[in-house]
Scaffold this motif. Structure first.
Motif, PDB file in Angstrom:
ATOM      1  N   HIS A   7       0.856  -1.196   0.000  1.00 11.08           N
ATOM      2  CA  HIS A   7       0.000   0.000   0.000  1.00 11.08           C
ATOM      3  C   HIS A   7       0.887   1.239   0.000  1.00 11.08           C
ATOM      4  CE1 HIS A   7      -4.173   1.631   0.933  1.00 11.08           C
ATOM      5  NE2 HIS A   7      -3.411   2.692   0.785  1.00 11.08           N
TER       6      HIS A   7
ATOM      7  N   HIS B  17       1.507   4.987  -2.203  1.00 13.63           N
ATOM      8  CA  HIS B  17       1.015   5.920  -3.232  1.00 13.63           C
ATOM      9  C   HIS B  17       2.190   6.730  -3.768  1.00 13.63           C
ATOM     10  CE1 HIS B  17      -3.189   5.182  -2.029  1.00 13.63           C
ATOM     11  NE2 HIS B  17      -2.776   5.254  -0.785  1.00 13.63           N
TER      12      HIS B  17
ATOM     13  N   GLU C 267       1.396   3.043   3.442  1.00 18.57           N
ATOM     14  CA  GLU C 267       0.619   4.258   3.118  1.00 18.57           C
ATOM     15  C   GLU C 267       1.555   5.415   2.744  1.00 18.57           C
ATOM     16  OE1 GLU C 267      -2.682   5.123   2.043  1.00 18.57           O
ATOM     17  OE2 GLU C 267      -3.462   4.377   3.943  1.00 18.57           O
TER      18      GLU C 267
END
Ligand SMILES: [Zn+2]
Length: 454
Positions: free
Chosen positions: A67, A69, A322
């Motif tokens: 995960h 970005h 994240e």
């Protein structure tokens, strides 16, 4: 084809949860060709092979961040991502940041959603060797309903907002899923739950009907593409699991029924708690709102028991940082989810390492091809100074990861060149409120030494 490389005399952590052992590893082309005695014999028959003596070092699979970005560039807020990012520039910056991931031992990421869905292009550039980056598996825009996601009213009722695409009704769902498959999504991302500002006290709520989620999964699966869902709360996780979602992000706040279904279907869960753990441990030093800190602290502690039950029930847990937000900057915290799994879910270091490697290969759609040190696997490997099975946190210490291979290629671990401000990239802030009392008291913080990238 690359020159064959023999990694000799190192301790191995194989990524399957097995205790460390000693064995040579032979890399030929992009794969691990042989190990142990086989490797030593085979290398004797090769004309050109390089032997690297790694006494005192550990060889292990590269970390897989399920995960991450890469297009957000350590943004401090959603508005920054929604309104300050530009398409080509954020793709170029993603390529710059990819180097930080490699230096941190990350050899693969799943990027769930991106601005301008430009991770499709970043991925293709990496695969073609145009840029040096970890393996990338990605979604396009996160599908969302007009009820919203985690950004409330900031999200437009229709169309695109940042990394989201709002879809209304069956026709738009069908068109968008098919369009994303066409442009090259590895996964379809659905924001199954969201916070509605006036109803925030209810937590994140499911914003899709069962039929809508079924439709997304049917369409995607029919085209051979898996679906991943952002789910907080029982109803969203239950409906997503029932619809056939292949990977669940967060998965917090599950009731018995949701938990049973996820265990029954063995749907991998990526809680992505690093963000929360950082906020809990360091938020008070960053000026984070105490209410937000306690909300996120509860998210971890309230879910620890159900995460333990998922593990006991045979559900793979994947690690996700994240990264892309200022709370979890690129290159700093990719190892930390392992610490969280150990501290809150009672895992051993080797179990946690398995989550970050062998289990993580699923996120890359490469289960059985990478994440494990074994013959026939892709040579996505780290050489570590020290033993991460004794202390996983050494994987976060600068200088500990001395060599990184992606597909048998040793990657450049030199620091990225220093970066200057990009015009119009960050959200300018006026700082704290200037009350008369504050002004007259003479108190204050020293301003940032460099005005940061306005
Ligand atoms: Zn995320």
């Amino acid at each position: 084809m690359n020159q064959a490389i023999l990694l000799d005399n190192a301790q191995l952590i194989d990524g399957n949860g097995r205790a460390p052992f000693s064995a040579a590893v032979l890399i030929e082309g992009d794969q691990i060709a042989a190990m142990g005695e086989d490797a030593l014999q085979r290398v004797g028959h090769l004309q050109h092979a390089r032997r690297i003596d790694l006494a005192g070092k550990t060889v292990m699979p590269g970390l897989i961040d399920a995960h991450c970005h890469l297009s957000f560039d350590d943004a401090a807020s959603n508005p920054e991502i929604f309104y300050q990012r530009r398409n080509a520039l954020s793709a170029l910056v993603a390529a710059y940041n990819a180097k930080k991931l490699l230096r941190a031992g990350v050899t693969g990421i799943l990027d769930p959603d991106s601005v301008f869905e430009n991770m499709v292009d970043v991925r293709d550039a990496a695969e073609a060797g145009v840029i040096e980056a970890p393996r990338i598996s990605c979604g396009c825009y996160a599908l969302i309903t007009a009820v919203g996601g985690t950004a409330g009213r900031l999200i437009n009722d229709t169309g695109i907002t940042g990394y989201y695409k709002s879809v209304q009704g069956k026709d738009e769902i069908v068109a968008e899923v098919r369009r994303q498959v066409k442009v090259g999504a590895d996964w379809i991302k659905v924001h199954v739950s969201g916070v509605v500002p006036r109803y925030a006290h209810l937590g994140e709520r499911c914003s899709w009907t069962q039929e809508e989620l079924n439709l997304i999964c049917e369409l995607a699966h029919d085209l051979g593409v898996p679906v991943m869902g952002h789910c907080r709360g029982s109803q969203s996780t239950y409906r997503a699991a029932k619809a056939g979602v292949d990977l669940i992000f967060h998965g917090t706040g599950m009731d018995e029924q949701a938990l049973d279904l996820v265990i029954d279907k063995k749907i991998p869960v990526c809680p992505a708690f690093t963000f929360q753990a950082n906020m809990v441990d360091y938020g008070h030093r960053l000026g984070t709102d105490p209410a937000l800190i306690s909300l996120f602290a509860r998210e971890i502690t309230d879910s620890a028991e159900s995460m333990r039950r998922l593990v006991a029930g045979g559900v793979p847990l994947l690690t996700g940082s994240e990264a892309g937000f200022s709370m979890v900057p690129y290159g700093h915290w990719h190892y930390r989810e392992m610490e969280v799994f150990m501290r809150y879910f009672g895992m051993s270091s080797l179990q946690a390492i398995h989550c970050a490697t062998g289990a993580g290969a699923f996120a890359l759609k490469m289960a059985g091809q990478t994440g494990v040190v074994a013959p026939g696997m892709k040579a996505d490997l780290l050489v570590v100074d020290g033993d991460p099975s004794q202390d996983v946190a050494i994987l976060g210490e600068p200088g500990r990861i001395v060599q990184v291979f992606v597909g048998g290629q040793s990657v450049d671990l030199s620091p990225p060149r220093e970066r200057k401000a990009l015009a119009g990239w960050r959200m300018p802030s006026m700082g704290q409120q200037l009350t008369r009392e504050f002004a007259l008291s003479g108190a204050g913080q020293t301003p940032h030494s460099q005005p940061e990238e306005l």
